[in-house]
Write a protein that holds these residues in place. Structure first.
Motif, PDB file in Angstrom:
ATOM      1  N   CYS A  67       0.912  -1.266   0.025  1.00 26.79           N
ATOM      2  CA  CYS A  67       0.104  -0.029   0.268  1.00 26.79           C
ATOM      3  C   CYS A  67       0.748   1.270  -0.153  1.00 26.79           C
ATOM      4  CB  CYS A  67      -0.895  -0.229   1.219  1.00 26.79           C
ATOM      5  SG  CYS A  67      -1.609  -1.664   1.360  1.00 26.79           S
ATOM      6  N   CYS A  70       1.607   3.646  -3.151  1.00 25.57           N
ATOM      7  CA  CYS A  70       0.715   4.843  -3.222  1.00 25.57           C
ATOM      8  C   CYS A  70       0.526   5.504  -2.430  1.00 25.57           C
ATOM      9  CB  CYS A  70      -0.481   4.244  -4.119  1.00 25.57           C
ATOM     10  SG  CYS A  70      -0.195   3.400  -5.766  1.00 25.57           S
ATOM     11  N   HIS A  71       0.405   4.923  -1.013  1.00 30.18           N
ATOM     12  CA  HIS A  71      -0.261   5.953   0.066  1.00 30.18           C
ATOM     13  C   HIS A  71       1.066   6.250   1.120  1.00 30.18           C
ATOM     14  CE1 HIS A  71      -4.428   4.864  -0.651  1.00 30.18           C
ATOM     15  NE2 HIS A  71      -4.254   4.148  -1.115  1.00 30.18           N
ATOM     16  N   MET A 104      -7.981   3.175  -7.177  1.00 32.01           N
ATOM     17  CA  MET A 104      -7.319   2.359  -6.027  1.00 32.01           C
ATOM     18  C   MET A 104      -7.779   1.031  -6.785  1.00 32.01           C
ATOM     19  SD  MET A 104      -6.762   1.354  -2.874  1.00 32.01           S
ATOM     20  CE  MET A 104      -6.946  -0.264  -2.044  1.00 32.01           C
TER      21      MET A 104
HETATM   22  C1  HEC Z   1      -1.572   1.750  -7.291  1.00 32.71           C
HETATM   23  C2  HEC Z   1      -1.894   2.759  -6.390  1.00 32.71           C
HETATM   24  C3  HEC Z   1      -2.502   2.262  -5.208  1.00 32.71           C
HETATM   25  C4  HEC Z   1      -2.161   1.378  -4.369  1.00 32.71           C
HETATM   26  C5  HEC Z   1      -0.979   0.133  -4.384  1.00 32.71           C
HETATM   27  C6  HEC Z   1      -3.052   1.164  -3.192  1.00 32.71           C
HETATM   28  N1  HEC Z   1      -4.024   2.289  -3.261  1.00 32.71           N
HETATM   29 FE1  HEC Z   1      -5.593   2.818  -1.893  1.00 32.71          FE
HETATM   30  N2  HEC Z   1      -6.089   4.163  -3.448  1.00 32.71           N
HETATM   31  C7  HEC Z   1      -5.561   4.713  -4.571  1.00 32.71           C
HETATM   32  C8  HEC Z   1      -6.103   5.735  -5.032  1.00 32.71           C
HETATM   33  C9  HEC Z   1      -5.696   6.608  -6.159  1.00 32.71           C
HETATM   34  C10 HEC Z   1      -7.637   5.917  -4.110  1.00 32.71           C
HETATM   35  C11 HEC Z   1      -8.431   6.954  -4.341  1.00 32.71           C
HETATM   36  C12 HEC Z   1      -9.553   6.552  -5.208  1.00 32.71           C
HETATM   37  C13 HEC Z   1     -10.521   7.405  -5.360  1.00 32.71           C
HETATM   38  O1  HEC Z   1     -11.383   7.692  -4.408  1.00 32.71           O
HETATM   39  O2  HEC Z   1     -10.441   7.988  -6.552  1.00 32.71           O
HETATM   40  C14 HEC Z   1      -7.140   4.876  -3.142  1.00 32.71           C
HETATM   41  C15 HEC Z   1      -8.149   4.984  -2.059  1.00 32.71           C
HETATM   42  C16 HEC Z   1      -8.048   4.119  -0.875  1.00 32.71           C
HETATM   43  C17 HEC Z   1      -9.004   4.141   0.232  1.00 32.71           C
HETATM   44  C18 HEC Z   1     -10.198   5.063   0.361  1.00 32.71           C
HETATM   45  C19 HEC Z   1      -9.911   6.403   0.857  1.00 32.71           C
HETATM   46  C20 HEC Z   1     -10.788   7.248   1.181  1.00 32.71           C
HETATM   47  O3  HEC Z   1     -10.594   8.104   1.987  1.00 32.71           O
HETATM   48  O4  HEC Z   1     -11.694   7.465   0.039  1.00 32.71           O
HETATM   49  C21 HEC Z   1      -8.384   2.937   1.081  1.00 32.71           C
HETATM   50  C22 HEC Z   1      -9.233   2.748   2.278  1.00 32.71           C
HETATM   51  C23 HEC Z   1      -7.327   2.606   0.528  1.00 32.71           C
HETATM   52  N3  HEC Z   1      -7.019   3.177  -0.870  1.00 32.71           N
HETATM   53  C24 HEC Z   1      -6.523   1.590   1.045  1.00 32.71           C
HETATM   54  C25 HEC Z   1      -5.275   0.809   0.358  1.00 32.71           C
HETATM   55  C26 HEC Z   1      -4.813  -0.037   0.995  1.00 32.71           C
HETATM   56  C27 HEC Z   1      -5.099  -0.939   2.344  1.00 32.71           C
HETATM   57  C28 HEC Z   1      -3.961  -0.648   0.172  1.00 32.71           C
HETATM   58  C29 HEC Z   1      -2.731  -1.864   0.133  1.00 32.71           C
HETATM   59  C30 HEC Z   1      -3.680  -3.143   0.075  1.00 32.71           C
HETATM   60  C31 HEC Z   1      -3.716   0.287  -1.113  1.00 32.71           C
HETATM   61  N4  HEC Z   1      -4.842   1.171  -0.705  1.00 32.71           N
HETATM   62  C32 HEC Z   1      -3.109   0.298  -2.254  1.00 32.71           C
HETATM   63  C33 HEC Z   1      -4.315   4.065  -4.882  1.00 32.71           C
HETATM   64  C34 HEC Z   1      -3.431   2.764  -4.628  1.00 32.71           C
END
Ligand code: HEC
Length: 130
Positions: A67, A70-71, A104
């Motif tokens: 995660c 990206c985060h 995401m």
């Molecule tokens: C390829 C990049 C990427 C990876 C790797 C990734 N994310 Fe995300 N994530 C995003 C993006 C971009 C968004 C925003 C999506 C939207 O709302 O448009 C997001 C949104 C989220 C959200 C919702 C946030 C909100 O406040 O709306 C959560 C919870 C989240 N991710 C958890 C995770 C977790 C846990 C992992 C690992 C398993 C992970 N992400 C891996 C890109 C990624």
């Protein structure tokens, strides 16, 4: 690895098409709103389960492994939003992680049911550092 990214890409395209063909308003799911889910509905996520120390530790591992690409502060700025767990229900986190949403990626083909619950437990735990 290449095959997996193709599968993820295909899923993203599929989800994109689903979002575009969904009725207006359904793509504007508010954080924490449990009323609408795009895909698979969440399993029961009771507090006692999410407090399990082993699950939280497993979720911590996955977070660092995947995660943080990206985060979080180590990721390229602007790639993904900083998480605000206080605003989330367990069902919301599960839905985003399992089904994906816009940028995401969905993780349902990558992680087991238990691993996804572990991620939810970690994100909502006191150990979590966004
Ligand atoms: C390829 C990049 C990427 C990876 C790797 C990734 N994310 Fe995300 N994530 C995003 C993006 C971009 C968004 C925003 C999506 C939207 O709302 O448009 C997001 C949104 C989220 C959200 C919702 C946030 C909100 O406040 O709306 C959560 C919870 C989240 N991710 C958890 C995770 C977790 C846990 C992992 C690992 C398993 C992970 N992400 C891996 C890109 C990624």
């Amino acid at each position: 690895m290449a095959a997996r990214s193709h599968a993820v890409l295909a899923l993203l395209l599929f989800l994109g098409a689903t979002v575009l063909s969904a009725p207006p308003g359904s793509a504007q799911q508010a954080a924490g709103d449990n009323s609408k889910f795009f895909d698979d509905p969440p399993p029961p996520l009771p507090k006692e389960l999410l407090a399990d120390a082993k699950l939280i530790a497993r979720g911590d591992e996955i977070w660092k492994e995947q995660c943080t690409h990206c985060h979080g502060s180590k990721a390229y700025p602007g790639k993904a939003p900083k998480l605000t767990p206080r605003r989330y229900t367990p069902q919301f986190v599960w839905d985003r992680v399992h089904n994906g949403f816009r940028g995401m990626p969905p993780w349902k083909e990558v992680y087991s049911e238990e691993d996804i619950i572990a991620i939810v437990a970690y994100v909502l735990s006191d150990d979590f550092w966004p």
